[in-house]
Design a protein around this motif. Structure first.
Motif, PDB file in Angstrom:
ATOM      1  N   ILE A 146       0.875  -1.156  -0.086  1.00 26.14           N
ATOM      2  CA  ILE A 146      -0.068  -0.077   0.129  1.00 26.14           C
ATOM      3  C   ILE A 146       0.781   1.380   0.028  1.00 26.14           C
ATOM      4  O   ILE A 146       0.503   2.324  -0.844  1.00 26.14           O
ATOM      5  N   PRO A 147       1.989   1.342   0.818  1.00 26.09           N
ATOM      6  CA  PRO A 147       2.701   2.726   0.682  1.00 26.09           C
ATOM      7  C   PRO A 147       3.230   2.948  -0.275  1.00 26.09           C
ATOM      8  O   PRO A 147       3.808   2.028  -1.374  1.00 26.09           O
ATOM      9  N   LYS A 148       3.242   4.296  -0.756  1.00 29.17           N
ATOM     10  CA  LYS A 148       3.679   4.614  -2.105  1.00 29.17           C
ATOM     11  C   LYS A 148       5.204   4.971  -2.269  1.00 29.17           C
ATOM     12  O   LYS A 148       5.740   4.752  -3.263  1.00 29.17           O
ATOM     13  N   GLN A 149       5.578   5.350  -1.049  1.00 30.74           N
ATOM     14  CA  GLN A 149       7.025   5.810  -0.989  1.00 30.74           C
ATOM     15  C   GLN A 149       7.712   4.745  -0.701  1.00 30.74           C
ATOM     16  O   GLN A 149       7.421   3.807   0.119  1.00 30.74           O
ATOM     17  N   CYS A 154      10.174  -0.467   2.144  1.00 31.40           N
ATOM     18  CA  CYS A 154      11.353  -0.994   2.761  1.00 31.40           C
ATOM     19  C   CYS A 154      11.044  -1.050   4.278  1.00 31.40           C
ATOM     20  O   CYS A 154      11.459  -2.222   4.822  1.00 31.40           O
ATOM     21  N   TYR A 155      10.463  -0.215   5.098  1.00 29.35           N
ATOM     22  CA  TYR A 155      10.312  -0.406   6.734  1.00 29.35           C
ATOM     23  C   TYR A 155       9.244  -1.463   6.867  1.00 29.35           C
ATOM     24  O   TYR A 155       9.829  -2.251   7.619  1.00 29.35           O
ATOM     25  N   LYS A 237       6.153   7.810  16.113  1.00 29.80           N
ATOM     26  CA  LYS A 237       5.232   8.670  15.593  1.00 29.80           C
ATOM     27  C   LYS A 237       4.837   8.732  14.154  1.00 29.80           C
ATOM     28  O   LYS A 237       3.893   8.625  13.788  1.00 29.80           O
ATOM     29  N   ASP A 238       6.154   8.847  13.341  1.00 30.78           N
ATOM     30  CA  ASP A 238       6.122   8.931  11.974  1.00 30.78           C
ATOM     31  C   ASP A 238       5.722   7.676  11.588  1.00 30.78           C
ATOM     32  O   ASP A 238       4.738   7.525  10.589  1.00 30.78           O
ATOM     33  N   CYS A 239       6.075   6.298  12.431  1.00 27.52           N
ATOM     34  CA  CYS A 239       5.554   5.018  11.606  1.00 27.52           C
ATOM     35  C   CYS A 239       4.262   4.931  12.138  1.00 27.52           C
ATOM     36  O   CYS A 239       3.171   4.244  11.273  1.00 27.52           O
ATOM     37  N   GLN A 240       3.690   5.368  13.141  1.00 26.52           N
ATOM     38  CA  GLN A 240       2.243   5.178  13.778  1.00 26.52           C
ATOM     39  C   GLN A 240       1.479   5.849  12.560  1.00 26.52           C
ATOM     40  O   GLN A 240       0.203   5.353  12.380  1.00 26.52           O
ATOM     41  N   HIS A 241       1.754   7.097  12.202  1.00 26.96           N
ATOM     42  CA  HIS A 241       0.802   7.932  11.313  1.00 26.96           C
ATOM     43  C   HIS A 241       0.660   6.985  10.121  1.00 26.96           C
ATOM     44  O   HIS A 241      -0.328   6.987   9.503  1.00 26.96           O
ATOM     45  N   VAL A 242       1.565   6.600   9.449  1.00 32.02           N
ATOM     46  CA  VAL A 242       1.497   5.920   8.302  1.00 32.02           C
ATOM     47  C   VAL A 242       0.746   4.503   8.369  1.00 32.02           C
ATOM     48  O   VAL A 242      -0.054   4.074   7.650  1.00 32.02           O
TER      49      VAL A 242
END
Length: 349
Positions: A146-149, A154-155, A237-242
């Motif tokens: 799903i992630p476009k970036q 990778c993460y 927080k960055d990862c939780q938002h995604v």
């Protein structure tokens, strides 16, 4: 102690600029009407102690402010009697405070320390941890694309393939990736100390994605950095938002997202590895655990696999029951410090 005295004392101690405003003065006057003078004085002493910890670098200022607010809230709930440790323990046992219980206990312990209360706090609560839920495999697989970036692809694939803790990739540097052997070296710093770094295999797909993503990075550069601050590693927080965005898209597409969170990939990895190897020690080392009992939390019963064994257990001190199980054909499958688990093959069509 009047509201004016409180205001001057807080200004003198340099505790928060907000108490110097007229609104704060009115707030302290309202507290004075609801709480006894002894309780307000006790909260003030605790606040001074918290500020001393902030000044010495032992406590963050935002944590000190949060603790002070919790003490005021707790004082209102116990009708101002914060010195009654048993009454405080009964209030903290309420179900609605379960999510903040640890912070409330920490704040009240600072109050006890500042006011010389020797009696220990005893909160009567259910200490059993809820069992985690493992999302379906198709949900986990769909979440990876799903992630476009490329950063996020990778993460999340790294979490899925290595079972890393969500915070461990934050400290990874490019030199921790062996592109030729398709290995990554990960580790993390926890409250119990620095976990030993471990090398885990990754798929050719993830190795190629990481090679492309880190093409312009040096060996000492962090792999996963903030989008607008290239030299600073990402945070939780960055990862939780995604993750929240991924869950919304999967739910809209009709997937079952129950149990889907950043740690779900770690649970899924442990379950897959154990089902493939039946080696609990290998799973424990791969997850970076210090004891097998912690590892057992991460292993789930996969619904697609038939149950091929009956399982029983008994106390390790119950020699008679252990002898009976062995005489009946049971095998010892696992032994902890206080329990012995047995298994016996069963007929499966």
């Amino acid at each position: 102690m009047s509201a004016a005295v409180f205001e001057n004392a807080f200004r003198f101690a340099e505790i928060g600029k907000q108490v110097q405003t007229q609104r704060s003065a009115e707030y302290w006057k309202s507290l004075e009407a609801r709480l006894p003078k002894e309780t307000l004085e006790g909260i003030f002493r605790a606040t001074v102690l918290l500020q001393q910890r902030v000044d010495s670098g032992k406590l963050q200022e935002r944590v000190a402010v949060a603790y002070r607010k919790m003490l005021i809230r707790l004082a209102v709930m116990v009708h101002g009697n914060l010195n009654d440790v048993k009454a405080v323990g009964q209030v903290l046992a309420r179900p609605e405070l379960k999510g903040q219980l640890r912070n409330f206990i920490a704040a009240y312990n600072k109050y006890r320390e500042a006011n010389g209360i020797k009696e220990k706090l005893d909160v009567l609560r259910d200490k059993r941890r809820p069992l985690p839920v493992l999302p379906p495999e198709n949900t986990l697989q769909a979440s990876l694309v799903i992630p476009k970036q490329l950063r996020w692809r990778c993460y999340f694939r790294l979490l899925y393939e290595t079972g890393a803790r969500p915070c461990e990739p934050f400290q990874m540097r490019k030199k921790d990736i062996n592109f030729d052997r398709q290995l990554v070296r990960i580790g993390s710093e926890k409250r119990s100390g620095m976990c030993l770094q471990r090398e885990l295999p990754i798929s050719p797909l993830l190795a190629e994605q990481l090679r492309t993503y880190t093409a312009d990075k040096g060996p000492e550069d962090y792999v996963f950095t903030k989008p607008y601050v290239p030299g600073k590693p990402m945070d939780y927080k960055d990862c939780q938002h995604v993750m929240d965005q991924i869950k919304r898209q999967l739910k809209a597409a009709g997937y079952n997202v129950r149990g889907l969170c950043l740690y779900a990939y770690r649970h899924a990895f442990a379950t897959r590895l154990y089902n493939a190897t039946k080696d609990l020690a290998l799973v424990s080392r791969s997850l970076g655990h210090r004891n097998l009992e912690t590892t057992m939390i991460y292993i789930h019963l996969h619904p697609d696999q038939p149950r091929r064994f009956d399982v029983e257990n008994c106390s390790i001190n119950d020699k008679e029951t252990i002898s009976r199980f062995l005489a009946e054909g049971w095998e010892i499958a696992l032994q902890t410090t206080d329990t012995v688990f047995f298994k016996r093959p069963r007929w499966v069509p």
